[in-house]
Motif scaffolding. Structure first.
Motif, PDB file in Angstrom:
ATOM      1  N   ALA A 186      28.854  29.488  45.013  1.00  0.00           N
ATOM      2  CA  ALA A 186      30.268  29.720  45.297  1.00  0.00           C
ATOM      3  C   ALA A 186      30.542  29.562  46.795  1.00  0.00           C
ATOM      4  O   ALA A 186      29.766  30.028  47.624  1.00  0.00           O
ATOM      5  CB  ALA A 186      30.664  31.129  44.843  1.00  0.00           C
ATOM      6  N   ARG A 187      31.621  28.864  47.126  1.00  0.00           N
ATOM      7  CA  ARG A 187      32.066  28.659  48.508  1.00  0.00           C
ATOM      8  C   ARG A 187      31.008  27.980  49.367  1.00  0.00           C
ATOM      9  O   ARG A 187      30.853  28.261  50.555  1.00  0.00           O
ATOM     10  CB  ARG A 187      32.485  29.993  49.139  1.00  0.00           C
ATOM     11  N   GLY A 188      30.293  27.055  48.760  1.00  0.00           N
ATOM     12  CA  GLY A 188      29.212  26.385  49.465  1.00  0.00           C
ATOM     13  C   GLY A 188      29.661  25.628  50.703  1.00  0.00           C
ATOM     14  O   GLY A 188      28.962  25.617  51.720  1.00  0.00           O
ATOM     15  N   TYR A 205      34.159  35.637  45.309  1.00  0.00           N
ATOM     16  CA  TYR A 205      35.381  35.581  44.503  1.00  0.00           C
ATOM     17  C   TYR A 205      36.353  36.689  44.861  1.00  0.00           C
ATOM     18  O   TYR A 205      37.024  37.246  44.001  1.00  0.00           O
ATOM     19  CB  TYR A 205      35.033  35.653  43.007  1.00  0.00           C
ATOM     20  N   HIS A 206      36.439  37.021  46.135  1.00  0.00           N
ATOM     21  CA  HIS A 206      37.380  38.020  46.656  1.00  0.00           C
ATOM     22  C   HIS A 206      37.223  39.364  45.952  1.00  0.00           C
ATOM     23  O   HIS A 206      38.198  40.021  45.587  1.00  0.00           O
ATOM     24  CB  HIS A 206      38.829  37.525  46.549  1.00  0.00           C
ATOM     25  N   SER A 207      35.983  39.751  45.746  1.00  0.00           N
ATOM     26  CA  SER A 207      35.707  41.029  45.109  1.00  0.00           C
ATOM     27  C   SER A 207      34.323  41.517  45.524  1.00  0.00           C
ATOM     28  O   SER A 207      33.351  40.762  45.450  1.00  0.00           O
ATOM     29  CB  SER A 207      35.770  40.907  43.583  1.00  0.00           C
ATOM     30  N   VAL A 208      34.240  42.772  45.966  1.00  0.00           N
ATOM     31  CA  VAL A 208      32.961  43.405  46.275  1.00  0.00           C
ATOM     32  C   VAL A 208      32.451  44.084  45.016  1.00  0.00           C
ATOM     33  O   VAL A 208      33.109  44.976  44.481  1.00  0.00           O
ATOM     34  CB  VAL A 208      33.112  44.438  47.409  1.00  0.00           C
ATOM     35  N   PHE A 209      31.288  43.666  44.535  1.00  0.00           N
ATOM     36  CA  PHE A 209      30.781  44.238  43.294  1.00  0.00           C
ATOM     37  C   PHE A 209      29.466  44.988  43.465  1.00  0.00           C
ATOM     38  O   PHE A 209      28.922  45.522  42.506  1.00  0.00           O
ATOM     39  CB  PHE A 209      30.621  43.165  42.207  1.00  0.00           C
ATOM     40  N   TRP A 230      26.798  35.096  44.683  1.00  0.00           N
ATOM     41  CA  TRP A 230      25.937  35.890  45.561  1.00  0.00           C
ATOM     42  C   TRP A 230      26.537  37.284  45.737  1.00  0.00           C
ATOM     43  O   TRP A 230      27.707  37.522  45.444  1.00  0.00           O
ATOM     44  CB  TRP A 230      25.729  35.215  46.912  1.00  0.00           C
ATOM     45  N   SER A 231      25.701  38.204  46.200  1.00  0.00           N
ATOM     46  CA  SER A 231      26.080  39.614  46.223  1.00  0.00           C
ATOM     47  C   SER A 231      26.333  40.104  47.647  1.00  0.00           C
ATOM     48  O   SER A 231      26.588  39.321  48.567  1.00  0.00           O
ATOM     49  CB  SER A 231      24.976  40.443  45.577  1.00  0.00           C
ATOM     50  N   TYR A 246      34.123  45.063  53.148  1.00  0.00           N
ATOM     51  CA  TYR A 246      34.182  46.250  52.301  1.00  0.00           C
ATOM     52  C   TYR A 246      35.618  46.623  51.916  1.00  0.00           C
ATOM     53  O   TYR A 246      35.888  46.963  50.750  1.00  0.00           O
ATOM     54  CB  TYR A 246      33.529  47.418  53.037  1.00  0.00           C
ATOM     55  N   ALA A 247      36.526  46.555  52.874  1.00  0.00           N
ATOM     56  CA  ALA A 247      37.893  47.023  52.639  1.00  0.00           C
ATOM     57  C   ALA A 247      38.855  45.922  52.221  1.00  0.00           C
ATOM     58  O   ALA A 247      39.876  46.199  51.574  1.00  0.00           O
ATOM     59  CB  ALA A 247      38.429  47.720  53.900  1.00  0.00           C
ATOM     60  N   ARG A 248      38.536  44.664  52.573  1.00  0.00           N
ATOM     61  CA  ARG A 248      39.489  43.576  52.300  1.00  0.00           C
ATOM     62  C   ARG A 248      38.884  42.453  51.463  1.00  0.00           C
ATOM     63  O   ARG A 248      39.528  41.417  51.261  1.00  0.00           O
ATOM     64  CB  ARG A 248      40.032  43.024  53.620  1.00  0.00           C
ATOM     65  N   ASN A 249      37.662  42.636  50.999  1.00  0.00           N
ATOM     66  CA  ASN A 249      37.013  41.673  50.107  1.00  0.00           C
ATOM     67  C   ASN A 249      36.766  40.306  50.740  1.00  0.00           C
ATOM     68  O   ASN A 249      36.605  39.311  50.026  1.00  0.00           O
ATOM     69  CB  ASN A 249      37.826  41.496  48.819  1.00  0.00           C
TER      70      ASN A 249
END
Length: 285
Positions: free
Chosen positions: A266-268, A88-92, A47-48, A80-83
């Motif tokens: 993810a992370r359901g 998956y620990h990433s802001v895309f 998810w986004s 935004y700053a710490r994911n």
């Protein structure tokens, strides 16, 4: 039955279905199932920012047991700053108006002054995250204030208020026909031709497309796939439509959110835990 989970998982699954074809032109593809790859090259079930910001809002409501604007914005910073609040620990993915508002807050600007107020600040970035407000006691002014954290123009705040009212209608036992009537009692949106349904990033187009998809289908699967296959801002259109369809059709049964799609998210388990907060018990079960 947990109506919070139904709505939130409905939103997240719709988001994940749309991520691989985000920005793709209508009728240049056909999504029929949960897939990966595509626009962002990510695994199926990812998810986004739509899901992340909705979950960040939900987490604050459940933990603080009230609408705390500063705490919600603090969660947006954590994202935004710490994911945090990401699959998956990433802001895309992040919209420009949202990015600017969070940036202003990080610079010390008060929560009441961060959101974009110009006519150009009417993307769908607050509509996509506003659904959690339907599960807690609130006023229209509360909904507008949560929208205004990033999107403060009256077009955006009004769209969020309207969407939450539709969600409340469904929570109270209404269905697609009543939702269509509440959305526009002068024109039956179900008669709108697909060619006239816009699916870009403008907030009113997203709300219109989401209600159209919900009002012209008869299952969660049909609703969100119809939304994704409109093209354009596929993840947000499907997330907004999916929140409504999740509330109405539920997360089990033949017309509800497919179990195989829920299993791929993810992370359901973490998402399910957020939906169990005691604060939500009276409002949405």
């Amino acid at each position: 039955m947990n109506r919070v989970y139904d709505g939130i998982m409905g939103l997240v699954v719709g988001d994940a279905l749309g991520v691989p074809v985000e920005f793709c032109e209508r009728d240049t593809f056909c999504v029929a199932d949960m897939i990966g790859g595509g626009t962002h090259g990510l695994p199926a079930g990812t998810w986004s920012d739509d899901g992340s910001l909705a979950l960040a809002t939900l987490e604050s409501l459940g933990r603080r047991r009230r609408i705390d604007l500063r705490d919600i914005m603090d969660n947006f910073v954590r994202w935004y700053a710490r994911n945090e609040f990401t699959p998956y620990h990433s802001v895309f993915d992040i919209g420009n108006t949202t990015r600017k508002a969070i940036g202003l807050y990080m610079q010390g600007v008060g929560v009441e002054s961060c959101g974009g107020r110009s006519i150009a600040d009417n993307g769908n970035g607050s509509l996509m995250r506003i659904l959690p407000l339907a599960f807690v006691p609130h006023t229209d002014e509360d909904v507008a204030a949560v929208s205004a954290l990033t999107h403060a123009h009256p077009i955006s705040t009004g769209a969020c208020e309207e969407y939450v009212r539709i969600a409340e209608l469904l929570l109270a036992g209404g269905g697609p026909e009543e939702a269509a009537r509440l959305y526009d009692d002068e024109y039956d949106i179900r008669k709108k031709p697909r060619a006239d349904v816009r699916s870009g990033g403008y907030v009113l187009d997203t709300l219109d497309a989401a209600v159209w998809c919900f009002a012209t289908t008869s299952s969660y699967r049909e609703c969100v796939l119809k939304a994704v296959n409109l093209g354009g801002d596929t993840d947000t259109t499907a997330a907004v439509a999916g929140g409504l369809a999740g509330i109405y059709y539920g997360s089990s049964g033949g017309r509800g959110i497919p179990q195989e799609w829920q299993a791929q998210i993810a992370r359901g388990e973490w998402i399910a835990e957020l939906c169990e907060a005691d604060f939500f018990n009276g409002a949405a079960r």
